[in-house]
Design a protein around this motif. Structure first.
Motif, PDB file in Angstrom:
ATOM      1  N   GLU A  32       0.840  -1.197   0.000  1.00 18.24           N
ATOM      2  CA  GLU A  32       0.000   0.000   0.000  1.00 18.24           C
ATOM      3  C   GLU A  32       0.879   1.254   0.000  1.00 18.24           C
ATOM      4  N   THR A  57       1.341   4.280  -2.906  1.00 16.43           N
ATOM      5  CA  THR A  57       1.251   5.700  -2.584  1.00 16.43           C
ATOM      6  C   THR A  57       2.526   6.441  -2.977  1.00 16.43           C
ATOM      7  N   ASP A  87      -9.694   2.588  -6.694  1.00 15.89           N
ATOM      8  CA  ASP A  87      -9.900   1.811  -5.464  1.00 15.89           C
ATOM      9  C   ASP A  87     -10.125   0.335  -5.797  1.00 15.89           C
ATOM     10  N   ARG A 110      -6.791  -1.092  -7.038  1.00 14.97           N
ATOM     11  CA  ARG A 110      -5.877  -1.313  -5.911  1.00 14.97           C
ATOM     12  C   ARG A 110      -6.281  -2.554  -5.119  1.00 14.97           C
ATOM     13  N   LEU A 148      -3.835  -5.761  -4.568  1.00 17.50           N
ATOM     14  CA  LEU A 148      -3.483  -6.254  -3.238  1.00 17.50           C
ATOM     15  C   LEU A 148      -4.034  -7.660  -3.018  1.00 17.50           C
TER      16      LEU A 148
END
Length: 76
Positions: free
Chosen positions: A17, A21, A46, A49, A53
């Motif tokens: 994460e 960023t 979102d 991501r 992940l």
């Protein structure tokens, strides 16, 4: 130091994460992701991501994302 918190094998996701960023991937990917036609609580990035992940966490397909959603640390 003792902490009374749920532990998860997915604790390393914080590293990824932070990587997303620090590389400002959202700014770079905005033109590549579809624009939503219907209002949603989650943006296209979102969702992207979460899938990234999820793959890092061992998900092989979208169905595996349901299993990951049950992990309190992944949902966090």
């Amino acid at each position: 130091m003792f902490q009374n918190k749920a532990l998860s094998a997915l604790g390393g996701l914080l590293f990824f994460e932070n990587l997303l960023t620090s590389t400002r991937l959202e700014e770079r990917a905005v033109d590549c992701l579809p624009r939503l036609r219907i209002a949603s609580r989650a943006s296209s990035f979102d969702k992207f991501r979460a899938l990234m992940l999820g793959l890092v966490s061992g998900a092989d397909c979208l169905d595996d994302m349901d299993a990951l959603a049950e992990d309190p640390r992944f949902a966090g």
